[in-house]
Design a protein around this motif. Structure first.
Motif, PDB file in Angstrom:
ATOM      1  N   THR A  82      28.610  20.858 -28.412  1.00 45.19           N
ATOM      2  CA  THR A  82      29.223  21.949 -29.175  1.00 45.19           C
ATOM      3  C   THR A  82      30.614  22.309 -28.681  1.00 45.19           C
ATOM      4  O   THR A  82      31.354  23.007 -29.379  1.00 45.19           O
ATOM      5  N   ASP A  83      30.996  21.842 -27.493  1.00 48.50           N
ATOM      6  CA  ASP A  83      32.346  22.125 -27.000  1.00 48.50           C
ATOM      7  C   ASP A  83      33.411  21.486 -27.880  1.00 48.50           C
ATOM      8  O   ASP A  83      34.569  21.932 -27.883  1.00 48.50           O
ATOM      9  N   ARG A 135      23.240  29.206 -26.523  1.00 43.92           N
ATOM     10  CA  ARG A 135      24.263  28.784 -25.563  1.00 43.92           C
ATOM     11  C   ARG A 135      25.362  27.931 -26.180  1.00 43.92           C
ATOM     12  O   ARG A 135      26.265  27.469 -25.483  1.00 43.92           O
ATOM     13  N   ALA A 166      28.680  26.584 -28.198  1.00 48.59           N
ATOM     14  CA  ALA A 166      30.082  27.012 -28.271  1.00 48.59           C
ATOM     15  C   ALA A 166      30.637  26.884 -29.679  1.00 48.59           C
ATOM     16  O   ALA A 166      31.843  27.003 -29.883  1.00 48.59           O
ATOM     17  N   CYS A 167      29.774  26.637 -30.663  1.00 49.17           N
ATOM     18  CA  CYS A 167      30.183  26.592 -32.060  1.00 49.17           C
ATOM     19  C   CYS A 167      29.031  27.124 -32.894  1.00 49.17           C
ATOM     20  O   CYS A 167      27.921  27.301 -32.385  1.00 49.17           O
ATOM     21  N   ARG A 217      27.397  32.721 -25.125  1.00 46.75           N
ATOM     22  CA  ARG A 217      27.679  32.470 -23.716  1.00 46.75           C
ATOM     23  C   ARG A 217      28.214  33.733 -23.060  1.00 46.75           C
ATOM     24  O   ARG A 217      28.904  34.533 -23.678  1.00 46.75           O
ATOM     25  N   ARG A 250      24.726  33.146 -18.590  1.00 49.40           N
ATOM     26  CA  ARG A 250      24.554  32.053 -19.534  1.00 49.40           C
ATOM     27  C   ARG A 250      23.138  31.495 -19.464  1.00 49.40           C
ATOM     28  O   ARG A 250      22.601  31.218 -18.412  1.00 49.40           O
ATOM     29  N   TRP A 261      31.233  33.563 -28.267  1.00 50.27           N
ATOM     30  CA  TRP A 261      32.125  32.822 -27.377  1.00 50.27           C
ATOM     31  C   TRP A 261      33.549  33.341 -27.517  1.00 50.27           C
ATOM     32  O   TRP A 261      33.922  33.904 -28.536  1.00 50.27           O
TER      33      TRP A 261
END
Length: 286
Positions: free
Chosen positions: A101-102, A132, A134-135, A256, A260, A285
């Protein structure tokens, strides 16, 4: 953003095939690349731990890559014109999906629909990843992904005035606008206020949150048909009830943070478990 893929978790199970189909259609709609990700982590897959890495057993990685290739072929069969890439990794599915997802614009995952007790105690992949990522994450449960988003199947979103909820409203509004769907925004008092000493305060607070969300939507999406709903009671059940005929239900999560990996949050957890349609989870995020 243009080069970032939609990532779908795939392991050739029924729920992952349904997630793959939803992701392939969404990649086609957005003209986005699709990454089919298989995290191979099962008995016999590894020989043990190397210096910080798992070492694949002989022929195991080749067998795993065949699963990934099957997913890639299936995605092409569903939407022949999309760009599809397969990725096979040797690690836990949750870690692989979270790491992906980063660099993703959207993550799509399927879930078997474990009970809320099992989900809380054991930590299913869907609950862990959604809390958790990131998208934005879309969770497809059972056959929920077969319902099209658009006229007749609106997008529902819950807001409590928080930053993650504001992100959720924006995501839901964009999705509704792009699919010609109506948007329903739900704000709840959080408890049954009948007879409560602070009932007026609770209802006034919920109305104020709804008014701010409506004003923001009028600026950002003036042509979007929006229904505002202020409901008395807990958000979990109101959102699940509203999703009965919806194409997508969107909620915010804590995402996050300093701690976390803590639980996803009661509302997000409940709607993933109980909603009959796909659920979008939008984290907090930076």
């Amino acid at each position: 953003m243009n080069g970032e893929p939609i990532v779908v978790g795939y392991n050739d199970t029924k729920h992952s095939r349904e997630a793959l189909a939803w992701a392939a259609r969404e990649a086609d709609r957005r003209d986005a690349p699709l990454t089919v990700l298989f995290a191979a982590d099962y008995p016999g897959m590894t020989l043990g731990y190397g210096p910080g890495l798992l070492e694949p057993a002989p022929d195991a990685l080749e067998a795993a890559e065949e699963v990934t290739a099957k997913g890639v072929a299936a995605a092409h069969a569903i939407q022949p014109g999309i760009r599809v890439n397969g990725v096979t990794t040797v690690t836990s599915p949750a870690n692989a999906l979270i790491d992906a997802t980063d660099h993703a614009r959207l993550l799509v995952i399927g879930t078997r629909g474990l009970s809320s007790v099992l989900g809380a105690l054991l930590g299913s992949v869907a609950f862990t990843v959604a809390g958790r990522a990131a998208c934005p994450v879309i969770v497809i449960k059972k056959s929920a992904g077969t319902r099209p988003i658009g006229p007749g199947h609106r997008v529902v979103v819950g807001t409590d005035g928080s930053s993650p909820a504001a992100r959720a409203v924006t995501f839901a509004a964009d999705f509704a606008a792009q699919t010609s769907a109506e948007l329903e925004v739900i704000t709840c008092t959080g408890q049954d206020t009948s007879g409560a000493a602070d009932a007026q305060l609770l209802r006034g607070g919920a109305r104020s949150i709804a008014d701010r969300a409506e004003a923001s939507l009028r600026e950002t999406h003036p042509a979007l048909p929006v229904v505002m709903m202020v409901a008395d009671g807990a958000a979990e059940q109101k959102l699940i009830d509203a999703s009965a005929d919806a194409g997508l239900l969107v909620v915010g999560s804590r995402g996050r943070g300093a701690f976390r990996g803590l639980l996803l949050g009661s509302v997000s957890h409940a709607v993933i478990h109980g909603a009959p349609c796909p659920v979008g989870v939008i984290g907090g995020w930076p």
